[in-house]
Design an enzyme around this catalytic site. Structure first.
Site, short mmCIF file in Angstrom:
data_model
loop_
_atom_site.label_atom_id
_atom_site.label_comp_id
_atom_site.label_asym_id
_atom_site.label_seq_id
_atom_site.Cartn_x
_atom_site.Cartn_y
_atom_site.Cartn_z
CE LYS A 107 -82.21 -105.15 3.21
NZ LYS A 107 -81.14 -104.36 3.82
CG ASP A 119 -80.96 -101.06 5.83
OD1 ASP A 119 -81.18 -101.53 6.97
OD2 ASP A 119 -81.07 -101.73 4.79
P1 NAP Z 1 -74.36 -107.29 -0.80
O1 NAP Z 1 -75.48 -106.47 -1.33
O2 NAP Z 1 -74.20 -108.70 -1.23
O3 NAP Z 1 -73.01 -106.48 -1.16
C1 NAP Z 1 -71.76 -106.96 -0.78
C2 NAP Z 1 -70.66 -106.05 -1.31
O4 NAP Z 1 -69.42 -106.60 -0.87
C3 NAP Z 1 -70.58 -105.97 -2.83
O5 NAP Z 1 -70.13 -104.70 -3.20
C4 NAP Z 1 -69.53 -107.02 -3.15
O6 NAP Z 1 -68.86 -106.80 -4.35
C5 NAP Z 1 -68.57 -106.80 -2.01
N1 NAP Z 1 -67.71 -107.94 -1.81
C6 NAP Z 1 -68.06 -109.20 -1.47
N2 NAP Z 1 -66.95 -109.98 -1.41
C7 NAP Z 1 -65.91 -109.18 -1.72
C8 NAP Z 1 -64.51 -109.40 -1.85
N3 NAP Z 1 -63.97 -110.61 -1.65
N4 NAP Z 1 -63.72 -108.36 -2.20
C9 NAP Z 1 -64.26 -107.14 -2.42
N5 NAP Z 1 -65.57 -106.87 -2.32
C10 NAP Z 1 -66.38 -107.89 -1.97
O7 NAP Z 1 -74.38 -107.35 0.77
P2 NAP Z 1 -74.93 -106.20 1.77
O8 NAP Z 1 -76.37 -106.43 2.03
O9 NAP Z 1 -74.49 -104.89 1.22
O10 NAP Z 1 -74.16 -106.55 3.12
C11 NAP Z 1 -72.77 -106.27 3.27
C12 NAP Z 1 -72.39 -106.49 4.73
O11 NAP Z 1 -73.04 -105.53 5.56
C13 NAP Z 1 -72.77 -107.87 5.27
O12 NAP Z 1 -71.71 -108.34 6.06
C14 NAP Z 1 -73.97 -107.60 6.15
O13 NAP Z 1 -74.01 -108.50 7.23
C15 NAP Z 1 -73.68 -106.19 6.63
N6 NAP Z 1 -74.93 -105.47 6.96
C16 NAP Z 1 -75.09 -105.02 8.23
C17 NAP Z 1 -76.22 -104.33 8.56
C18 NAP Z 1 -76.40 -103.84 9.98
O14 NAP Z 1 -77.53 -103.46 10.35
N7 NAP Z 1 -75.36 -103.77 10.77
C19 NAP Z 1 -77.22 -104.09 7.60
C20 NAP Z 1 -77.02 -104.56 6.30
C21 NAP Z 1 -75.86 -105.26 5.99
P3 NAP Z 1 -69.43 -107.42 -5.74
O15 NAP Z 1 -70.67 -106.66 -6.03
O16 NAP Z 1 -68.31 -107.19 -6.69
O17 NAP Z 1 -69.68 -108.88 -5.47
#
Ligand code: NAP
Length: 296
Positions: free
Chosen positions: A79, A115
């Site tokens: 992205k 998004d």
């Molecule tokens: P990302 O960029 O990898 O960010 C993940 C976030 O979660 C980071 O802040 C990470 O913290 C945190 N995290 C991961 N493991 C953790 C833990 N054990 N304890 C505390 N914090 C934790 O991922 P993303 O793209 O934002 O996606 C996040 C979620 O949203 C995913 O499940 C994805 O499927 C969902 N999503 C849904 C949609 C939709 O259209 N519904 C769209 C986009 C994403 P760190 O930075 O410290 O690792």
């Protein structure tokens, strides 16, 4: 130009591609969502997944332009990498600093991000929030950045909770620049502060992957009370421990399928210039998730 002849086989030699650029997987349900909509509206387009390793993203984007692709969705991990490949960014993509939708236009490659508008639309449809509502956002990654912009667009108060405070501060600043206020940041392990902020919030959004494999969120977020809203951006599985706990406690709860379909509808409008058939997209998404659950 994009219409096809009703009743004729499809796709054909004139069909133009829209692709999903991500790595590694082929797990996305976007092909089913978009192809159902192309079929419904008789468009001569087909949506395919193009698994693209990071080192190939520049070459693949250039090639897609050469072969006449209409557009693309961009997902993890590309992205931000596609931002410098675009000739123009929409103000939204500029603000979020990431692109999830590419369109090849007469003026070159346009990068957009749907998004935040997707989440704002889904929140509007699911819970019709009033301006000034307090949102507690758990996570500080890409989805959290979009959520912070959505909260700003909805005129909400924003608390960002994350294990990395520096990342949470950046998300909070983005929210503030987008119209959220006041904003605050809490470290995920500051439990007493988190208890206080959670009790004050009306809408709690999980923007981490926690729950995809049965994980719970920090304890205060698992103890919401009626009148609050649990909103998980995860949609597969649709029932995470966070949402199950909310359900048991009589708390209004929603999974992320509404956001997925709403961001898809906004991308679709970019590529086709047409209003997306959201009901058809939503039914296609639900059907594929139900079929997958039946298999596992
Ligand atoms: P990302 O960029 O990898 O960010 C993940 C976030 O979660 C980071 O802040 C990470 O913290 C945190 N995290 C991961 N493991 C953790 C833990 N054990 N304890 C505390 N914090 C934790 O991922 P993303 O793209 O934002 O996606 C996040 C979620 O949203 C995913 O499940 C994805 O499927 C969902 N999503 C849904 C949609 C939709 O259209 N519904 C769209 C986009 C994403 P760190 O930075 O410290 O690792």
């Amino acid at each position: 130009m994009m219409s096809r002849v009703p009743g004729r086989p499809w796709p054909t030699g004139t069909t133009r591609p829209v692709v999903l650029l991500g790595w590694p997987g082929r797990y996305s349900i976007s092909p089913q969502i978009h192809n159902a909509a192309f079929r419904e509206q008789g468009l001569d387009l087909v949506y395919l997944v193009a698994p693209t390793p990071p080192e190939a993203i520049g070459a693949v984007v250039e090639t897609l332009g050469t072969i006449g692709a209409v557009g693309a969705n961009v997902t993890v991990p590309h992205k931000q990498a596609v931002v410098p490949l675009c000739d123009t960014l929409t103000p939204e993509a500029e603000r979020i600093g990431a692109v999830n939708t590419l369109s090849w236009t007469a003026d070159g490659l346009l990068g957009d991000n749907t998004d935040a508008v997707g989440l704002a639309n889904a929140l509007g449809a699911d819970i019709a929030p009033a301006p000034g509502e307090h949102y507690l956002l758990f996570g500080a990654g890409g989805a959290a950045r979009a959520a912070a912009v959505a909260v700003g667009r909805l005129g909400g108060k924003l608390t960002v909770v994350a294990r990395r405070v520096s990342a949470a501060q950046q998300v909070a600043q983005l929210g503030a620049r987008s119209g959220a206020g006041p904003v605050e940041v809490i470290a995920a392990d500051e439990i007493s502060t988190l208890v206080r902020a959670t009790a004050d919030a009306r809408i709690v959004i999980n923007a981490t992957p926690l729950g995809m494999n049965g994980e719970s969120l920090p304890a205060p977020l698992m103890a919401l009370v009626p009148g609050q809203v649990a909103y998980d951006l995860i949609y597969d599985p649709p029932a995470t421990p966070f949402l199950e706990a909310a359900h048991r406690r009589g708390v209004d709860n929603h999974h992320g399928l509404g956001m997925l379909v709403a961001q898809a509808a906004a991308s679709y409008r970019r590529w086709t210039g047409q209003q997306a058939p959201a009901g058809v997209m939503s039914a296609a998404a639900t059907a594929v998730l139900t079929e997958r659950r039946g298999r596992h």
